[in-house]
Design a protein around this motif. Structure first.
Motif, short mmCIF file in Angstrom:
data_model
loop_
_atom_site.label_atom_id
_atom_site.label_comp_id
_atom_site.label_asym_id
_atom_site.label_seq_id
_atom_site.Cartn_x
_atom_site.Cartn_y
_atom_site.Cartn_z
N VAL A 42 0.85 -1.20 0.00
CA VAL A 42 0.00 0.00 0.00
C VAL A 42 0.88 1.25 0.00
N ALA A 43 1.92 1.24 0.84
CA ALA A 43 2.82 2.41 0.92
C ALA A 43 3.51 2.63 -0.41
N SER A 44 3.94 1.54 -1.05
CA SER A 44 4.63 1.73 -2.32
C SER A 44 3.67 2.23 -3.39
N GLN A 45 2.43 1.79 -3.36
CA GLN A 45 1.42 2.31 -4.30
C GLN A 45 1.17 3.80 -4.08
N LEU A 46 1.14 4.19 -2.81
CA LEU A 46 0.85 5.59 -2.49
C LEU A 46 2.10 6.47 -2.57
N ALA A 47 3.25 5.80 -2.74
CA ALA A 47 4.55 6.51 -2.78
C ALA A 47 4.78 7.33 -1.51
N ILE A 48 4.47 6.73 -0.36
CA ILE A 48 4.76 7.37 0.93
C ILE A 48 5.53 6.36 1.79
N PRO A 49 6.20 6.82 2.85
CA PRO A 49 7.01 5.88 3.64
C PRO A 49 6.19 4.78 4.32
N PHE A 50 6.83 3.63 4.46
CA PHE A 50 6.21 2.50 5.16
C PHE A 50 7.01 2.20 6.42
N ILE A 51 6.30 2.00 7.52
CA ILE A 51 6.97 1.57 8.75
C ILE A 51 6.16 0.47 9.41
N ASP A 52 6.87 -0.59 9.79
CA ASP A 52 6.24 -1.67 10.54
C ASP A 52 6.63 -1.47 12.00
N SER A 53 5.64 -1.33 12.88
CA SER A 53 5.98 -0.96 14.26
C SER A 53 6.82 -2.04 14.94
N ASP A 54 6.58 -3.31 14.62
CA ASP A 54 7.42 -4.37 15.21
C ASP A 54 8.88 -4.23 14.77
N HIS A 55 9.08 -3.90 13.50
CA HIS A 55 10.46 -3.71 13.02
C HIS A 55 11.12 -2.52 13.72
N GLY A 92 2.89 12.78 9.26
CA GLY A 92 2.42 11.92 8.19
C GLY A 92 2.57 12.63 6.86
N PRO A 93 2.23 12.03 5.76
CA PRO A 93 1.58 10.73 5.69
C PRO A 93 2.59 9.56 5.68
N ARG A 94 2.19 8.49 6.35
CA ARG A 94 2.94 7.25 6.34
C ARG A 94 1.96 6.10 6.37
N VAL A 95 2.41 4.94 5.93
CA VAL A 95 1.64 3.73 6.21
C VAL A 95 2.34 3.05 7.38
N VAL A 96 1.59 2.82 8.45
CA VAL A 96 2.16 2.17 9.63
C VAL A 96 1.42 0.85 9.86
N SER A 97 2.16 -0.25 9.74
CA SER A 97 1.59 -1.56 10.08
C SER A 97 1.90 -1.83 11.54
N THR A 98 0.85 -2.12 12.31
CA THR A 98 1.05 -2.36 13.74
C THR A 98 1.21 -3.84 14.03
N GLY A 99 1.70 -4.16 15.22
CA GLY A 99 1.63 -5.53 15.72
C GLY A 99 0.19 -5.76 16.19
N GLY A 100 -0.23 -7.03 16.20
CA GLY A 100 -1.63 -7.35 16.46
C GLY A 100 -2.21 -6.83 17.77
N GLY A 101 -1.36 -6.61 18.78
CA GLY A 101 -1.89 -6.19 20.07
C GLY A 101 -1.93 -4.68 20.25
N ALA A 102 -1.36 -3.95 19.30
CA ALA A 102 -1.21 -2.50 19.49
C ALA A 102 -2.57 -1.80 19.68
N PHE A 103 -3.51 -2.10 18.81
CA PHE A 103 -4.81 -1.40 18.86
C PHE A 103 -5.63 -1.84 20.08
N ILE A 104 -5.22 -2.94 20.68
CA ILE A 104 -5.97 -3.46 21.84
C ILE A 104 -5.59 -2.69 23.10
N ASN A 105 -4.39 -2.18 23.12
CA ASN A 105 -3.92 -1.40 24.26
C ASN A 105 -4.57 -0.01 24.21
N GLU A 106 -5.21 0.38 25.32
CA GLU A 106 -6.00 1.61 25.28
C GLU A 106 -5.17 2.85 24.93
#
Ligand SMILES: Nc1ncnc2c1ncn2[C@@H]1O[C@H](COP(=O)(O)OP(=O)(O)O)[C@@H](O)[C@H]1O
Ligand SMILES: O=C(O)C1=C[C@@H](OP(=O)(O)O)[C@@H](O)[C@H](O)C1
Ligand SMILES: [Mg+2]
Length: 196
Positions: A42-55, A92-106
């Motif tokens: 998605v980030a490469s399609q949008l030509a904006i930076p990509f970050i994976d929070s786990d990385h 932003g803008p960035r695409v940020v992929s989170t780890g599965g538990g990130a959105f669960i933490n308030e």
């Protein structure tokens, strides 16, 4: 000479990019949903930076996720994840992929909600299981019955992921198709908010 016509694929990217503006696009969902791999496309399609929070967590801590869980436990991992997410979402803008538990933490969820447009990649148990059982990099699944653990996580977490701004069904189709579906959802969301 006339300008060449935009192809359908180009117009999808361009329209999604315009709809996103300076917001971040944040992918949430359970392990195996495709957040990391689809997010990168998605980030490469949008030509904006990509970050994976786990990385990013692994980079700043110089430890793997497995090592972090083993050395400090989940609570410390979540505290680090919150700090990293807060920093990543400041601009932003960035695409940020989170780890599965990130959105669960308030606290992390609050940063995500403030920091941009959240997309839940929603998948059923068999799709997720098929993908995650091939690797042993996910400490939460090191249990006697990992498929059952995944199912319990689904039951506990799905009502919370449902608070994301957008939902895209993650199915067994090519990752590029999933990425296009994310772009389409961003465009649709913009149309709806313009109409209301
Ligand atoms: N649409 C898809 N089709 C086939 N395999 C996929 C798809 N999406 C992800 N995968 C694979 O599933 C695994 C988990 O994907 P990943 O992007 O790491 O998920 P997440 O970050 O949500 O845990 C990876 O091996 C990835 O290549
Ligand atoms: O669901 C979770 O709590 C976790 C998911 C993992 O990321 P992925 O969802 O990218 O596998 C990783 O952050 C960690 O193992 C914890
Ligand atoms: Mg991931």
């Amino acid at each position: 000479m006339s300008e060449p016509l935009l192809t359908v694929a180009d117009s999808l990217k361009d329209r999604a990019r315009a709809a996103l503006g300076s917001r971040n696009l944040i992918l949430v969902g359970l392990m195996g949903a495709g957040k990391s791999s689809v997010g990168r496309i998605v980030a490469s399609q949008l030509a904006i930076p990509f970050i994976d929070s786990d990385h990013e967590i692994e980079r700043v801590s110089r430890m793997t996720i497995t090592e972090l869980f083993a050395a400090y436990g989940e609570e410390e991992f979540r505290a680090l994840e919150t700090r990293v997410m807060k920093r990543l979402l400041k601009s932003g803008p960035r695409v940020v992929s989170t780890g599965g538990g990130a959105f669960i933490n308030e606290r992390t969820r609050r940063h995500i909600k403030k920091g941009g447009l959240s997309v839940w990649l929603k998948a059923d148990l068999d799709v997720l299981w098929d993908r995650v059982n091939k690797r042993d990099t996910r400490p939460l699944l090191k249990t006697e019955n990992p498929k059952q653990t995944l199912e319990s996580l689904m039951n506990a977490r799905y009502p919370i992921y449902a608070q994301a701004d957008l939902t895209v069904l993650s199915r067994d189709v090519r990752k590029e198709i999933m990425a296009d579906e994310v772009l389409k959802a961003v465009i649709e969301a913009q149309k709806e908010s313009a109409a209301s």
